[in-house]
Enzyme design. Structure first.
Site, PDB file in Angstrom:
ATOM      1  N   HIS A 182       1.344  57.074  -0.312  1.00  0.00           N
ATOM      2  CA  HIS A 182       2.237  58.474   0.918  1.00  0.00           C
ATOM      3  C   HIS A 182       2.014  59.681  -0.121  1.00  0.00           C
ATOM      4  CE1 HIS A 182       4.629  61.446   3.817  1.00  0.00           C
ATOM      5  NE2 HIS A 182       4.368  62.247   2.765  1.00  0.00           N
ATOM      6  N   CYS A 183       1.277  61.073   0.406  1.00  0.00           N
ATOM      7  CA  CYS A 183       0.655  61.271  -0.076  1.00  0.00           C
ATOM      8  C   CYS A 183       0.657  63.052   0.185  1.00  0.00           C
ATOM      9  CB  CYS A 183      -1.497  61.797  -0.462  1.00  0.00           C
ATOM     10  SG  CYS A 183      -1.723  63.626  -1.130  1.00  0.00           S
TER      11      CYS A 183
END
Length: 375
Positions: A182-183
């Site tokens: 998850h960025c």
């Protein structure tokens, strides 16, 4: 005398009876406490017992509040991070157009002007396109209808089948197909459908920062020297103003435009160089993962599996790796030679191979995949 002895004997018998009664009551109380302890331990064991429980599960349970806090902070700060990326990138582009481009047009030769205009605008278009697509494209999720879904495991958060290479994102609170991570800078998960956009954005952003750092090195040195000269002249001006006589004049001061120009060049070079180092290292890391045909999560899983099989005298083979060159062709979606231009060097919204639910052999792969295990 005999009456005194009888009284003493009676008192002693009464005292012994009291001691026996107290000892019995005390033993009875101890037995009740032991029974309650064993009963409570049995109830707790029956409610919490799990044959798969180990030290890692207990540690994860203890750190669950910390994970919850980090997930919620990341979820809410994702918008801030996206705004920060857009703001910093826009500031660099504004400095290039306002400060550097007029200087380039005045001092550079026509050939160098054409090179800077062509490469700079192409790099900018690639950055904007891939960042927009990485933010807006869904990474892919398993379908809600689970009748025809073949899963290799069960998600303990969603209580639903998980296809191969699918993992649960605690920030998005959903399972993601071929999840990499998850960025927060995208405020989105990197998965099956936007993994290429994420990597391309990192690659072209790194190339753009390196281009700005190399091209603006001489300007940075001149601007830094000019700022130091400004500070020195400002100090001299204050000294002259304090001891001013009729025949002394203060040294000339720099205009606001000159100060803004030099500070903007220094800001551009420092920011681009820092981003090039940090983002360049991240890009190389993901390039190595793509070459091996695995994601960030799968790297840890494959490492543990490799160590487990090594103890048994076996060798682990990644079933989703087709070789370094073919892995890049599958990742970039290159099915024909012309796709290196139309899908890699130019903006392209083409979708990746497969649906993320099953992993059949892509048509661009020239060799068959290696077996999972080899003696």
């Amino acid at each position: 005398m005999r009456s005194r002895q009888r009284m003493f004997a009676a008192v002693m018998r009464l005292l012994l009876k009291c001691l026996r009664l107290g000892r019995r009551r005390r033993f009875k109380l101890v037995r009740q406490v032991e029974q309650l302890w064993h009963y409570g331990h049995l109830c707790l064991h029956s409610l919490l017992y799990n044959s798969f429980t180990n030290s890692d599960v207990v540690l994860d349970s203890l750190f669950e509040p910390v994970y919850w806090l980090v997930d919620h902070v990341t979820r809410w700060f994702g918008v801030v991070f996206v705004a920060l990326v857009i703001g910093l990138t826009s500031s660099i582009v504004a400095i290039v157009y306002i400060c550097l481009l007029p200087l380039i047009l005045q001092t550079y030769t026509p050939a160098w002007i054409c090179w800077h205009l062509a490469y700079g605008h192409w790099n900018l278009i690639m950055i904007v396109f891939h960042y927009y697509m990485a933010i807006t494209t869904s990474p892919g999720h398993p379908p809600q209808a689970k009748d025809d879904l073949t899963g290799v495991s069960i998600c303990r958060k969603c209580i639903a089948p998980k296809p191969a290479r699918t993992h649960h994102c605690s920030i998005c609170n959903r399972c993601v197909l071929k999840m990499d991570h998850h960025c927060p800078w995208l405020n989105n998960c990197v998965g099956h459908y936007n993994h290429r956009y994420f990597f391309s954005f990192c690659l072209f952003m790194t190339m753009g920062c390196i281009y700005c750092s190399i091209s603006g090195w001489e300007m940075f040195r001149d601007a830094y020297a000019a700022i130091e000269r400004m500070k020195l002249l400002e100090k001299e001006r204050l000294q002259v103003a304090a001891n001013q006589t009729y025949y002394q004049t203060p040294p000339p001061t720099f205009s606001f435009r000159q100060r803004a120009f030099h500070k903007s060049v220094v800001y551009l070079w420092v920011l681009c160089s820092s981003v090039a180092l940090a983002l360049g290292a991240l890009t190389l890391w993901h390039a190595a993962l793509i070459t091996r045909g695995e994601t960030s999560i799968e790297r840890h899983i494959n490492k543990k599996e490799r160590q487990r099989l090594q103890k048994k005298g076996k060798v682990f083979r990644n079933p989703y790796s087709y070789g370094g060159w073919d892995n890049w062709k599958v990742f970039l979606g290159v099915d024909a030679p012309r796709h290196w231009l139309t899908r890699v060097l130019l903006p392209s919204p083409h979708r990746p191979h497969g649906t993320g639910l099953s992993w059949d052999l892509p048509p661009c792969v020239t060799q068959q995949r290696a077996p999972l295990l080899a003696i």
